[in-house]
Design an enzyme around this catalytic site. Sequence first.
Site, PDB file in Angstrom:
ATOM      1  NE  ARG A  96      26.582 104.537  18.324  1.00 23.63           N
ATOM      2  CZ  ARG A  96      27.737 104.854  17.766  1.00 23.63           C
ATOM      3  NH1 ARG A  96      28.733 103.988  17.776  1.00 23.63           N
ATOM      4  NH2 ARG A  96      27.918 106.036  17.216  1.00 23.63           N
ATOM      5  CG  ASN A 150      32.406 106.450  24.754  1.00 26.15           C
ATOM      6  OD1 ASN A 150      33.087 107.178  25.457  1.00 26.15           O
ATOM      7  ND2 ASN A 150      32.533 106.401  23.439  1.00 26.15           N
ATOM      8  CB  CYS A 172      38.274 110.133  25.159  1.00 25.09           C
ATOM      9  SG  CYS A 172      37.113 110.679  23.906  1.00 25.09           S
ATOM     10  CG  HIS A 202      32.601 112.506  24.542  1.00 26.59           C
ATOM     11  ND1 HIS A 202      31.761 111.499  24.140  1.00 26.59           N
ATOM     12  CD2 HIS A 202      33.851 112.095  24.177  1.00 26.59           C
ATOM     13  CE1 HIS A 202      32.454 110.519  23.567  1.00 26.59           C
ATOM     14  NE2 HIS A 202      33.727 110.862  23.585  1.00 26.59           N
ATOM     15  CE1 TYR A 257      30.473 112.391  21.065  1.00 28.81           C
ATOM     16  CE2 TYR A 257      32.801 112.898  20.821  1.00 28.81           C
ATOM     17  CZ  TYR A 257      31.749 112.005  20.718  1.00 28.81           C
ATOM     18  OH  TYR A 257      31.974 110.732  20.262  1.00 28.81           O
TER      19      TYR A 257
END
Length: 439
Positions: A96, A150, A172, A202, A257
């Site tokens: 990440r 995700n 989510c 998102h 987002y």
Amino acid sequence: MNKGIKIVTIGGGSSYTPELIEGFIKRYDSLPISEIWLVDIPEGEEKLNIVGGLAKRMVKEAGLPIEVHLTLDRRKALKDADFVTTQLRVGLLDARAKDERIPLKYGVIGQETNGPGGLFKGLRTIPVILDIVKDMEELCPDAWLINFANPAGMVTEAVLRHSNWKKVIGLCNVPVMMKMSVAELLDVDPKRVHMDLAGLNHMVYGLNVYLDGELYTEQYIDKLTSNDSSSGTMKNIIDLKWEPDFIKALQAIPCPYHRYYYKTDEMFEEESNAAKAEGTRAEVVQKLEKELFELYNDEKLAIKPPQLENRGGAYYSDAACSLIDSIYNDRKDIQTVNTINNGAIASIPDESAIEINCVITKDGPKPIGIGDLPVATRGLVQQIKSFERIAAEAAVTGDYQTALLAMTINPLVPSDTVAKQILDEMLEAHKDYLPQFQL
């Protein structure tokens, strides 16, 4: 039903697992679980043992006859499961951090589910989820797959398009957080608030707000735009206030987002400065996780510690527990999940994954059709859906040109030249987790 429920959580060593266990304990009267299997990979074994120890203490403290099993053998765990939850992170937080840091060098936002970072998290995650699906077809063909790894929308899209498995739901915490933000701003109990939510993971919009069953959208937008504080965000997204006239014109409530798309320059600047000052979000989370696992390791701890909320995934696991409870008990309540469209949003293909309010039944989610998205939101949603579809295809085929196409059509990437530069560097950086690209 005499047999107790068997739940399998893949990525069981996650710091979120105590919230999941707490949710199952709270619902034991309506959700009689007999076994919880926490599964992880050898690299996650130490965390699995720490989290698993806490999970066992929590169940014991609650006085419930639930057996908690820890294993690195996924197939052993999956046998005869009723529900399988996936919360895995391929490449762990180090991957990440690369997703977040590499794009910044090219003047592009680095984020774990949006832009180049979202593409690469999908490329790493989708093949693993599809392998899990193959195991489920053989070992627990009647189970539900509840995915909150995700990018959840892209993963759901991949399962729907590239496998024969239809009992998949993506989940989510953003829709829950949006509803909580509305309740907070209105200073009312969240139970009094309802939102019509539709779009993609998102990329979901609040199309209408209701208070005590009465339409309250305009009043809420007036309150939101005249309020000095922000419109509610999450631990992992910088809290930038929306331009009031923009929200009034949009006549919808964007999710946190959306800042990446409607405030791209400001978000890039904030992210770049934060990366220099304190590290990327992944690097901040690594420190948080270290502290959390020290807490989890305390033999005296037998509850979910409040510090977990700093991790950024509040309500995630509670949403999963509510969903499982509603399927098992055929509750027919309304929850916002990622599921197959089947005409619920007119401008999205029927066979695609969308995020939308659904009635949750024993046969799974039934989307509540909205006709179509407002014209002002439709184009962006369609562009991101194109990105998700092509990204999922790249993840399955390992085709370089398909990956480049996905990268280029993402609205956060400014050109094909920049897309190619980022793609090449990230393929090299993540090559250990991308065997399908045969680098």
